[in-house]
Design a protein around this motif. Structure first.
Motif, short mmCIF file in Angstrom:
data_model
loop_
_atom_site.label_atom_id
_atom_site.label_comp_id
_atom_site.label_asym_id
_atom_site.label_seq_id
_atom_site.Cartn_x
_atom_site.Cartn_y
_atom_site.Cartn_z
N ALA A 123 0.75 -1.12 -0.04
CA ALA A 123 0.05 -0.04 0.07
C ALA A 123 0.93 1.24 -0.13
O ALA A 123 0.72 2.21 -0.65
N GLN A 124 1.90 1.26 0.54
CA GLN A 124 2.96 2.44 1.00
C GLN A 124 3.43 2.55 -0.68
O GLN A 124 3.66 3.73 -1.08
N ALA A 125 3.95 1.56 -1.51
CA ALA A 125 4.66 1.43 -2.64
C ALA A 125 3.31 2.27 -3.43
O ALA A 125 3.76 3.01 -4.49
N ASP A 126 2.21 1.80 -3.42
CA ASP A 126 1.19 2.46 -4.51
C ASP A 126 0.96 3.60 -4.19
O ASP A 126 0.87 4.60 -5.08
N ASP A 127 0.97 4.24 -2.94
CA ASP A 127 1.08 5.68 -2.44
C ASP A 127 2.37 6.41 -3.01
O ASP A 127 1.91 7.55 -3.61
N HIS A 128 3.39 5.82 -3.07
CA HIS A 128 4.41 6.48 -3.45
C HIS A 128 4.12 6.79 -5.16
O HIS A 128 4.66 7.72 -5.68
N ARG A 129 3.68 5.57 -5.63
CA ARG A 129 3.65 5.55 -7.17
C ARG A 129 2.74 6.61 -7.66
O ARG A 129 2.76 7.35 -8.47
N ARG A 130 1.56 6.68 -6.73
CA ARG A 130 0.59 7.85 -7.31
C ARG A 130 0.80 9.14 -6.92
O ARG A 130 0.75 9.87 -7.70
N ILE A 131 1.75 9.25 -5.81
CA ILE A 131 2.46 10.69 -5.59
C ILE A 131 3.26 11.04 -6.61
O ILE A 131 3.25 12.24 -7.47
N GLY A 132 4.06 10.03 -7.26
CA GLY A 132 4.98 10.27 -8.31
C GLY A 132 4.29 10.84 -9.76
O GLY A 132 4.70 11.55 -10.26
N GLU A 133 3.14 9.99 -9.67
CA GLU A 133 2.29 10.34 -11.07
C GLU A 133 1.66 11.88 -11.02
O GLU A 133 1.56 12.58 -11.96
N ILE A 134 1.28 11.96 -9.93
CA ILE A 134 0.52 13.53 -9.50
C ILE A 134 1.93 14.51 -9.75
O ILE A 134 1.79 15.51 -10.71
N ARG A 146 13.04 11.27 -17.27
CA ARG A 146 12.11 11.68 -18.11
C ARG A 146 11.17 12.65 -17.55
O ARG A 146 10.31 13.22 -18.14
N GLY A 147 11.12 12.94 -16.12
CA GLY A 147 10.41 13.92 -15.69
C GLY A 147 10.72 13.98 -14.16
O GLY A 147 11.82 13.76 -13.71
N THR A 148 10.18 15.25 -13.73
CA THR A 148 10.53 15.50 -12.26
C THR A 148 10.56 14.55 -11.24
O THR A 148 11.36 14.55 -10.29
N ALA A 149 9.53 13.80 -11.17
CA ALA A 149 9.63 12.54 -10.21
C ALA A 149 10.63 11.79 -10.31
O ALA A 149 11.12 11.15 -9.16
N GLU A 150 11.18 11.33 -11.31
CA GLU A 150 12.38 10.71 -11.42
C GLU A 150 13.78 11.27 -10.93
O GLU A 150 14.64 10.66 -10.45
#
Length: 90
Positions: A9-20, A80-84
């Motif tokens: 669930a934490q990994a999913d949260d981090h992925r969603r934050i990265g997408e946003i 490729r983007g800011t999250a990276e």
């Protein structure tokens, strides 16, 4: 009392934050390109890299980066983007 989130669930949260963060950064890049073109500057738009919006005084980026620079790699890691950028520097 809330149950602690599992690692998945934490990994999913981090992925969603990265997408946003990535979506917001892309919108900022588009807005910057439009503004720069309106000022008569030549702008090349690519789908790679992260646009530097500002350089915070007192950070290691001072003297190395400037607003409007585009970060395309951090060391050997392509960006490729800011999250990276955030992930590569963590």
């Amino acid at each position: 009392m809330h149950a602690a989130k599992g690692a998945s669930a934490q990994a999913d949260d981090h992925r969603r934050i990265g997408e946003i963060v990535g979506a917001r950064a892309k919108a900022q890049q588009i807005a910057a390109a439009v503004a720069l073109r309106a000022l008569g500057r030549k702008v090349v738009v690519t789908d790679t890299g992260a646009l530097v919006a500002q350089v915070i005084p007192g950070t290691p980026a001072v003297g190395k980066l400037e607003p409007d620079n585009v970060i395309t790699a951090v060391g050997p890691t392509p960006i490729r983007g800011t999250a990276e950028v955030c992930h590569a520097m963590a």
